[in-house]
Motif scaffolding. Structure first.
Motif, PDB file in Angstrom:
ATOM      1  N   GLY A  96      36.331  47.958  37.128  1.00  0.00           N
ATOM      2  CA  GLY A  96      37.470  48.312  37.802  1.00  0.00           C
ATOM      3  C   GLY A  96      38.165  47.862  38.920  1.00  0.00           C
ATOM      4  O   GLY A  96      39.284  47.918  39.216  1.00  0.00           O
ATOM      5  N   ALA A  97      36.795  48.697  39.105  1.00  0.00           N
ATOM      6  CA  ALA A  97      36.993  48.197  41.195  1.00  0.00           C
ATOM      7  C   ALA A  97      36.727  46.633  41.228  1.00  0.00           C
ATOM      8  O   ALA A  97      37.226  46.496  42.682  1.00  0.00           O
ATOM      9  CB  ALA A  97      36.506  49.191  41.970  1.00  0.00           C
ATOM     10  N   THR A  98      36.033  45.847  41.143  1.00  0.00           N
ATOM     11  CA  THR A  98      35.608  45.098  40.972  1.00  0.00           C
ATOM     12  C   THR A  98      35.982  43.680  40.915  1.00  0.00           C
ATOM     13  O   THR A  98      36.637  43.093  42.082  1.00  0.00           O
ATOM     14  CB  THR A  98      34.357  45.283  40.828  1.00  0.00           C
ATOM     15  N   HIS A  99      37.045  44.052  39.895  1.00  0.00           N
ATOM     16  CA  HIS A  99      37.107  42.518  39.082  1.00  0.00           C
ATOM     17  C   HIS A  99      38.440  42.685  40.004  1.00  0.00           C
ATOM     18  O   HIS A  99      40.070  41.407  39.632  1.00  0.00           O
ATOM     19  CB  HIS A  99      37.746  43.028  38.175  1.00  0.00           C
ATOM     20  N   ILE A 100      38.929  43.486  40.395  1.00  0.00           N
ATOM     21  CA  ILE A 100      40.682  43.268  40.954  1.00  0.00           C
ATOM     22  C   ILE A 100      40.473  42.917  42.760  1.00  0.00           C
ATOM     23  O   ILE A 100      41.507  42.238  42.820  1.00  0.00           O
ATOM     24  CB  ILE A 100      41.453  45.320  40.843  1.00  0.00           C
ATOM     25  N   LEU A 101      39.309  42.686  42.378  1.00  0.00           N
ATOM     26  CA  LEU A 101      39.442  42.489  44.287  1.00  0.00           C
ATOM     27  C   LEU A 101      39.997  40.329  44.189  1.00  0.00           C
ATOM     28  O   LEU A 101      39.984  40.015  45.396  1.00  0.00           O
ATOM     29  CB  LEU A 101      37.607  42.227  45.201  1.00  0.00           C
ATOM     30  N   ALA A 102      39.211  39.936  42.760  1.00  0.00           N
ATOM     31  CA  ALA A 102      39.586  38.281  43.174  1.00  0.00           C
ATOM     32  C   ALA A 102      41.059  37.583  43.163  1.00  0.00           C
ATOM     33  O   ALA A 102      41.210  36.373  43.444  1.00  0.00           O
ATOM     34  CB  ALA A 102      39.355  37.953  41.972  1.00  0.00           C
TER      35      ALA A 102
END
Length: 266
Positions: free
Chosen positions: A127-133
């Motif tokens: 949930g924290a990593t996929h938002i970065l793109a």
């Protein structure tokens, strides 16, 4: 803009809801009983929703959010396992996010219409990593962003090892991961993980308003601008930076001339 304006269309794909609100595709993960954790079905449905929005002429921007009090509780480790019929391999969120082409989350969002993440609550792990793109991330006051990978015997994924340093700097990015840090919405705003924080009850309205604002921009110039920023993000060579911009302006001029030819001269 809120519920009163309604949706032109709405559909469910498993645990993911797709709605057209004005010129914005609102994609909502709807698994509150599982804290909106991502299993393979959720990842597949989110990717399909983004593809659907990109294929729709009436859509100018995409908002990705979730229901309830959590944005994403991480990967759903208790989900019923799925296996690929051809290979026999287990299907996981990585199958749809860490492959090639439209199964590469970074590539999918880079080639997409603008994507806004609206964090309605805690975002943990994937949930924290996929938002970065995404192009823009905004958060509710109750939101937080957690990087517990190493503590859980896992590692960061979904392109975060490249994307997180671009947003907050290499040193801070590694610090967040090594400390298994949880960042509040206000701290995320301070360090650049999100660009705005709103009261919880205003988040959806603000996300849709921002989506409408992006949808009104000229689409070609918007696409080329996003591409220039993406390609030049890590460029340190001055000539290479200018080449990226020159190529974009040439593409713009060629397209404008093709779409609106100059009048004939006697």
């Amino acid at each position: 803009m809120g519920e009163a304006n309604g949706s032109a269309s709405a559909a469910m794909d498993g645990f993911v809801r797709y709605e057209l609100v004005g010129a914005v595709a609102l994609v909502t993960v709807d698994r509150p009983a599982r804290r909106n954790a991502w299993c393979a079905d959720v990842a597949q449905a989110v990717v399909a929703a983004i593809q659907r929005a990109n294929a729709a002429a009436e859509v100018g921007a995409i908002v990705l959010t979730a229901t309830g009090s959590s944005y994403c509780g991480g990967a759903d480790l208790k989900a019923e396992p799925r296996y690929d019929a051809a290979s026999g391999r287990r299907v996981t969120p990585a199958t749809y996010l860490m492959g090639k082409g439209e199964r590469n989350w970074i590539s999918l969002l880079a080639d997409s219409k603008p994507v806004i993440i609206a964090l309605n609550g805690p975002a943990v792990g994937i949930g924290a990593t996929h938002i970065l793109a995404a192009d823009i991330r905004i958060a509710a006051e109750s939101a937080s962003i957690a990087f517990p990978f190493l503590r859980l015997g896992a590692m960061p994924e979904c392109g975060s090892t490249a994307l997180l340093p671009r947003l907050v700097g290499a040193g801070r990015a590694l610090d967040l991961v090594l400390r298994n840090a949880t960042v509040s919405a206000e701290e995320a705003l301070r360090i650049g993980l999100v660009t705005a924080v709103y009261p919880d009850d205003r988040l959806r309205e603000e996300a849709l308003a921002l989506g409408e604002q992006l949808a009104r921009l000229p689409p070609l110039q918007l696409r080329l601008t996003r591409r220039m920023f993406r390609e030049n993000a890590g460029n340190v060579d001055a000539d290479a930076v200018m080449q990226v911009e020159n190529r974009a302006f040439l593409e713009l001029l060629k397209t404008l001339r093709r779409d609106k030819p100059l009048p004939d001269r006697d």
